[in-house]
Scaffold this active site. Structure first.
Site, PDB file in Angstrom:
ATOM      1  N   GLU A  84      -5.689  -3.992   3.655  1.00 15.61           N
ATOM      2  CA  GLU A  84      -4.267  -3.957   3.277  1.00 15.61           C
ATOM      3  C   GLU A  84      -3.730  -5.220   2.738  1.00 15.61           C
ATOM      4  OE1 GLU A  84      -1.599  -4.695   6.353  1.00 15.61           O
ATOM      5  OE2 GLU A  84      -0.150  -4.861   4.781  1.00 15.61           O
ATOM      6  N   ASP A 124      -2.447  -5.041  -1.222  1.00 13.23           N
ATOM      7  CA  ASP A 124      -0.888  -5.554  -1.473  1.00 13.23           C
ATOM      8  C   ASP A 124      -1.164  -6.048  -2.737  1.00 13.23           C
ATOM      9  OD1 ASP A 124       1.052  -7.817  -1.280  1.00 13.23           O
ATOM     10  OD2 ASP A 124       1.748  -6.437   0.222  1.00 13.23           O
ATOM     11  N   GLU A 171      -1.965   1.012   0.886  1.00 16.30           N
ATOM     12  CA  GLU A 171      -2.500  -0.394   0.043  1.00 16.30           C
ATOM     13  C   GLU A 171      -3.946  -0.500   0.608  1.00 16.30           C
ATOM     14  OE1 GLU A 171       1.487  -3.335   0.179  1.00 16.30           O
ATOM     15  OE2 GLU A 171       0.250  -2.969   2.218  1.00 16.30           O
TER      16      GLU A 171
END
Ligand code: MN
Length: 225
Positions: free
Chosen positions: A41, A45, A111
């Site tokens: 993640e 991002d 993400e």
């Protein structure tokens, strides 16, 4: 079970464990003794941030940085990622032992999934960009055209807080300083114990700045319920 996901994004994983990891919440990972999506993640991002900015700059070369930045604020929000994730039917695949699949978690998985594609493809930026563009470019441009993207942060902030908690943010003037012709307003925006401060030459300008900072704060924090 994840074949459907592969089919939807148009990519077949070499390492299926990596794909599974992108969908594994920490609660499930602890019980099953397998890795969870947190690091993916984190990478995702940054990756999506880049892809969205790249797409914006490519699509609107004449737009000023400020205008692109406010478009970006919405397009990288977990609300928007959650929407895209839902359209791909991702939420049903999330592995969780406890808690609810909320906007924050669904956004995180979105993400993580893109980071997983990136890593699995041997860190092939071009491939990821190609897949992402094929899936979402028109969708994103349409979102911008239809003015769903709010260009001002007060509206954006309110949209986020209404959606999450059915509440409106509060604004409070903290101070007004300087001589009459050069006033500096300081305003605080707040919601549910979180707050941010903005300064400006008018109350309106200070409110915008305070809203912008709070939006960024809300986007960064992770609610792991
Ligand atoms: Mn996230």
């Amino acid at each position: 079970m994840f074949e459907e996901v592969e089919h939807r994004i148009g990519y077949t994983f070499k390492n299926k464990d990596l794909l599974k990891q992108a969908f594994t919440h920490i609660s499930y990972a602890r019980d099953a003794g397998i890795p969870h999506y947190e690091t993916l993640e984190f990478l995702g991002d940054a990756l999506l941030n880049f892809l969205i900015v790249d797409l914006l700059v490519e699509s609107f070369p004449e737009k000023r940085e400020g205008a692109l930045a406010s478009l970006k604020a919405y397009l990288i929000s977990e609300e928007f990622f959650c929407e895209l994730a839902r359209e791909l039917g991702l939420p049903e695949h999330i592995l969780m032992s406890r808690g609810k699949k909320n906007v924050s978690i669904i956004g995180d998985v979105f993400e993580a999934l893109w980071a997983a594609v990136y890593v699995d493809s041997g860190r092939d930026c071009n491939l990821v960009k190609e897949l992402f563009t094929r899936l979402f470019k028109d969708r994103i441009l349409e979102t911008i055209r239809s003015r769903k993207v709010k260009r001002d942060y007060k509206t954006l902030l309110q949209e986020i807080t209404q959606k999450r908690w059915r509440e409106r943010p509060l604004y409070r003037v903290i101070s007004v300083e300087g001589p009459e012709h050069a006033r500096i307003f300081t305003v605080e925006s707040s919601i549910r114990g979180m707050s941010a401060v903005g300064k400006g030459k008018s109350k309106k300008e200070a409110e915008q700045e305070a809203a912008k900072k709070l939006v960024e704060k809300l986007q960064k924090e992770d609610i792991q319920t």
